[in-house]
Design an enzyme around this catalytic site. Sequence first.
Site, PDB file in Angstrom:
ATOM      1  N   GLY A  49       1.604 -14.558   7.081  1.00 47.70           N
ATOM      2  CA  GLY A  49       0.915 -13.961   8.222  1.00 47.70           C
ATOM      3  C   GLY A  49       1.830 -13.690   9.400  1.00 47.70           C
ATOM      4  O   GLY A  49       2.959 -14.190   9.469  1.00 47.70           O
ATOM      5  N   ARG A 105       0.813  -1.231   0.000  1.00 47.10           N
ATOM      6  CA  ARG A 105       0.000   0.000   0.000  1.00 47.10           C
ATOM      7  C   ARG A 105       0.841   1.273   0.000  1.00 47.10           C
ATOM      8  O   ARG A 105       0.323   2.369  -0.134  1.00 47.10           O
ATOM      9  CB  ARG A 105      -0.951  -0.024   1.216  1.00 47.10           C
ATOM     10  CG  ARG A 105      -2.124  -0.969   1.041  1.00 47.10           C
ATOM     11  CD  ARG A 105      -2.878  -1.223   2.326  1.00 47.10           C
ATOM     12  NE  ARG A 105      -2.180  -2.170   3.204  1.00 47.10           N
ATOM     13  CZ  ARG A 105      -2.618  -2.518   4.407  1.00 47.10           C
ATOM     14  NH1 ARG A 105      -3.708  -1.973   4.899  1.00 47.10           N
ATOM     15  NH2 ARG A 105      -1.937  -3.390   5.128  1.00 47.10           N
ATOM     16  N   ASN A 128       0.729   1.790   7.117  1.00 48.32           N
ATOM     17  CA  ASN A 128       0.545   0.950   5.939  1.00 48.32           C
ATOM     18  C   ASN A 128       0.618   1.730   4.637  1.00 48.32           C
ATOM     19  O   ASN A 128       0.884   1.162   3.591  1.00 48.32           O
ATOM     20  CB  ASN A 128      -0.806   0.219   6.018  1.00 48.32           C
ATOM     21  CG  ASN A 128      -0.877  -0.663   7.248  1.00 48.32           C
ATOM     22  OD1 ASN A 128      -0.012  -1.501   7.471  1.00 48.32           O
ATOM     23  ND2 ASN A 128      -1.882  -0.456   8.072  1.00 48.32           N
TER      24      ASN A 128
END
Length: 454
Positions: free
Chosen positions: A78, A15, A225
């Site tokens: 993750g 992002r 982010n």
Amino acid sequence: MALSVVILAAGQGKRMHSDLPKVSQPLGGATLLEHVVRAAGALAPAHTQVIYGHGGEGVRERHAHLPVSWTLQAEQLGTGHAVMQALPQLKDADLALILYGDVPLVRPGTLKRLTDSAEKGHLAVLTARVPDPRGYGRMVRDGAGRVTRIVEEKDTSPAEKHIDEVNTGLMACNAGKLRGWLAKVGNKNAQKEYYLTDVIALAVQDGIVVDGVLADHHDEIHGINDKQQLAQAEEALRKRIAGELMLAGLTLRDPCRFDLRGSLEFGRDCVVDVNCVMEGKVTLGNRVKIGPGAVIKDCAIGDDTEVLAHSVLDGARIGRKVRIGPFARIRPETVLGDEAHVGNFVEVKKSRLGAGSKANHLAYVGDAQVGEKVNIGAGVITCNYDGVAKHTTVIEDGAFVGSDTTLVAPVTIGAGAYIGAGSTINKDAPAGQLTLARAKQTTIPGWKPPAKKS
Ligand code: UD1
Ligand code: CA
């Protein structure tokens, strides 16, 4: 219990839309990762591991100076999976503190509260109440206020979306217990990832107290982010730093318009006007005044010196009662003696100006050794470069260099010498005498302007 810190930094940070990996992005003069390592360093950990990703070699190189070891997470499956990569280096008796490379503003005192809680055998998770909880995992507590689990944004029920206490992702607990819980974490969720946050429900099942440690201020838990969040963190950091400086006695004309991207030491009664940027290591003596729009990097500035508006200073040592600017440029390895003046549109590079010497207007002083009480007129240029090498200009004490003189280095102007304005000096000028090097002025008698053809 030995403290072992694990910093998760393997995410790509898509992002950000940047070629620079997320944790290498700059914030207040340091990278995100440097901030996190510095905060953890205050707790004197026995060991710090950074989990980095495939293609994160750049992150490693950029941070080679940090006292950390590097563990590769080849595939980003993750946050839970990331911590699994750290397990071989953790001993069961260790106290593990998990930090995120993209949560850079956490304070050492807050981390200490987490490790203190973990030392009591709890699973301590850092939480915060935020005005807008979107994007964060929510803390779910039971009727008695005990944390029972964390639910990720994408997995929340409509009711859970309204919970304003959020998970920061930071936690501390016994490493052996963490190992056991991680072995049971699966990836059956909206993102098909192994969530670190799932260990909370597993701890609850084991009867371990989950202690939700609430951060004092939500600026500490800013997760970064995207570029918008990066700017918000910059603003929060700017406020925090300005607050600390003002409490230590610095006058900031406007704390919202001062950027420190490094360290600043200062004496008493220093004043910094608006829109200044300071980088690297800057030290100010007493009563130093910095005008608006100044950019100062790696400089030591003496008592009572004034830096006027829009001056740019880099790598210089500056004495007392010096006046610089407005619009002056002082470049690396410059030393300005006490009471020296460097005025508007003057560039000084790798030069020494003795006490009381002046270059007040439009000059270039490069690779020069200038004595005391020298006057450098408007438009004087040291021609220090012959296209191959740099050469030194020496101007001895008390010399007066007339305006628009070019000094072709290597050349020496003797003590007390006068150089007539507009001279090109390429041979040494003797002390105490007037030297001129320019065409004689003539007037043509009977000259008439050319007549215009009609
Ligand atoms: C995470 C938390 C969420 C919390 C939020 C706070 C989980 C599952 N969720 O969500 O509850 O509110 O942080 O900012 O933990 N990383 C790795 N390897 C991976 C995945 C991530 O190293 O495989 C690193 C990232 O580089 C980053 C950190 O872990 O530094 C967090 O990852 P990110 O994907 O940003 O998690 P969030 O979705 O923000
Ligand atoms: Ca994040």
